[in-house]
Design a protein around this motif. Structure first.
Motif: not given
Length: 389
Positions: A104-108
Motif C-alpha cells: 500500500t505504501a509503495k502504491a501511494i
C-alpha cells in the motif's frame, strides 16, 4: 545461464531495536515529513508504532498516520494516502507492517507524483518512473516486499488483484528488521508467511533456463534453511535465532537474488491471486494449496526440475524422474501440513470454489498464456484448480 542485471539498493538494518533507526535512516534518505502507514492495532499495542513515531520526531521529521490497512490490500486506502500526502506536503513514506502495508505504501508513493489514477500503473496503462521514497519497519516476514520493487493491490470494483513489478522505482530505500517484532504473530500467520516466502523462491527455481547451478544452490539452501527453522518457530514463537533466520529468509526469497540468470515462472502466484481476490483467503495459505497442485500438473509433463527439487531440498533418493517428482510433492505437502497449513481447497474451507469463474478472471487479467516453466492456457489452469480440490 542468461545475461542479467542485478541491483538491490535497499539498506538493511537487522537486529534488536532496529526500528529505533527510523529517524536516522529517513533523514539520510532526505525525508523531512513522513506518512506512516500501518495495519491494525498490533502496531499500537506492541509499541512499535510509538517507537517509530518517536524516532522520526527526535530526528526532526514530522509525521501523519494512515492505519487500518487490511490483508489483500484494496485501492481505497491507497487513494486516501495519496490525498493525505498531497495535502500535507509529505515527501516520504514509512511502512510499519507486513506485505499488505508495504505494498500500500509503495502504491501511494507511486501515485503522489502522478497526475492520473495510480491504478494506471497496475493496469499496464502507465510505466513507473518516479515515486516518493519508501522506508520499511517489517513486522511480518512473508511477502518480501521490504526488499523488492513489487506491489500487489486489489481494485475493489471487480475484485481485480494485480501485481506490479519494477526493478528499482519501488524498492524501499531502507528496511528495519527486528525479529523480536514477530514473536507475537499468530501461528497461522507465521506458517502462511513461511509458505509465501518458499513460493517466492520456487517461482524462480522452476525455470526452463539450463545451467543455473549457482542460483539453484542459493535457492535450495534458503529452502532447506526455512524447512529446518520453521518447526522451531512453530514450537517456540520466542526463539530469537529461529525467528531471525525466518525473517532474513523472507527478504532473500524476494529481493531478486534467487532469480538471477534465469527465466521465472509466476503462474502459481497468478492462479492464487484469483482465489484470494474472490474469497479473501490468506495469500500464503492459498499458495500452500496451489503450488503442490501446479507441481503435480508439471510432474506429468516436465518433471525434471520437480525431481531435482525433490532430491536436493527433501533428500529424495528415488531414481525414476517422475516418481521422484511425485515423492517431492508429497514431502512438500507434508511439510505444509506439519506447520498447520491447508493443502486442498477443502482444507482452505472452500468446498465448492467457482473454478470456471477463477479461470475466466485469471486469463482476462494475465493473458491467454501464463507461466515461464511451461506455458499454461485456460484448460491447463482449470486442471490445476481441479488438482487442488
Amino acid at each position: 545461464m542468461e545475461n542479467f542485471t542485478y541491483c538491490t539498493p535497499t539498506r538493511y538494518i537487522f537486529g534488536t531495536g532496529a526500528e529505533n533507526s527510523a529517524g536516522a535512516e529517513a533523514t539520510a534518505t532526505g525525508i523531512t515529513k513522513a506518512l506512516i502507514v500501518y495495519g491494525g492495532g498490533s502496531a499500537v499495542r506492541s509499541g512499535v508504532l510509538g517507537r517509530v513515531r518517536g524516532s522520526l520526531s527526535d530526528a526532526g521529521i514530522e509525521s501523519v498516520e494512515l492505519g487500518g490497512i487490511e490483508p489483500n490490500p484494496l485501492d481505497g486506502p491507497v487513494r486516501t494516502g495519496i490525498d493525505m500526502c498531497r495535502n500535507n506536503g509529505i515527501d516520504g513514506i514509512i511502512a510499519v507492517g507486513g506485505g499488505s502495508v508495504i505494498d500500500t505504501a509503495k502504491a501511494i508513493a507511486l501515485g503522489v507524483p502522478y497526475p492520473g489514477d495510480f491504478w494506471d500503473f497496475y493496469a499496464g496503462k502507465a510505466t513507473p518512473a518516479v515515486a516518493l521514497p519508501v522506508g520499511v519497519v517489517l513486522t511480518i516476514p512473508a511477502a518480501g516486499s521490504e526488499g523488492s520493487g513489487n506491489s500487489v493491490i486489489t481494485l475493489s470494483e471487480g475484485k481485480i488483484k494485480i501485481s506490479l513489478r519494477t526493478d528499482f522505482v519501488l524498492r524501499p530505500k531502507f528496511a528495519l528488521l527486528n525479529p523480536e517484532l514477530t514473536f507475537t504473530l499468530p501461528p497461522y500467520q507465521t506458517a502462511s508467511g513461511i509458505a509465501d516466502m518458499m513460493a517466492h523462491i520456487m517461482e524462480r527455481y522452476f525455470t526452463p533456463t539450463p545451467d543455473v547451478e549457482i542460483t539453484d544452490r542459493v535457492s535450495e539452501g534458503i529452502l532447506k534453511a526455512i524447512i529446518a527453522e520453521a518447526p522451531k518457530v512453530m514450537a517456540n514463537p520466542n526463539d530469537y535465532q529461529a525467528r531471525a533466520n525466518i525473517m532474513w529468509s523472507g527478504t532473500l526469497a524476494h529481493n531478486g537474488i534467487c532469480g538471477t540468470g534465469r527465466k521465472e515462472d509466476w503462474a502459481s502466484h497468478a492462479i492464487e491471486h484469483e482465489i484470494s481476490a474472490m474469497y479473501n483467503v490468506t495469500h500464503g495459505a492459498g499458495l500452500a494449496v496451489i503450488f503442490p497442485a501446479w507441481m503435480t500438473f508439471m510432474a506429468g509433463r516436465e518433471p525434471g526440475k520437480i525431481a531435482q527439487f525433490a532430491r536436493r531440498v527433501f533428500d529424495v533418493t528415488t531414481t525414476d524422474t517422475t516418481a521422484a517428482a511425485m515423492e517431492g510433492i508429497q514431502c512438500l505437502k507434508s511439510f505444509f501440513g506439519s506447520i498447520g497449513l491447508p493443502v486442498t481447497f477443502a482444507e482452505l474451507c472452500l468446498d465448492n470454489p467457482d473454478i470456471p469463474e477463477m479461470v475466466r478472471r485469471l486469463h482476462i487479467n494475465k493473458g491467454e498464456v501464463i507461466g515461464g516453466y511451461l506455458p499454461l492456457r485456460a484448460e491447463d489452469t482449470a486442471e490445476i484448480y481441479r488438482l487442488a480440490l
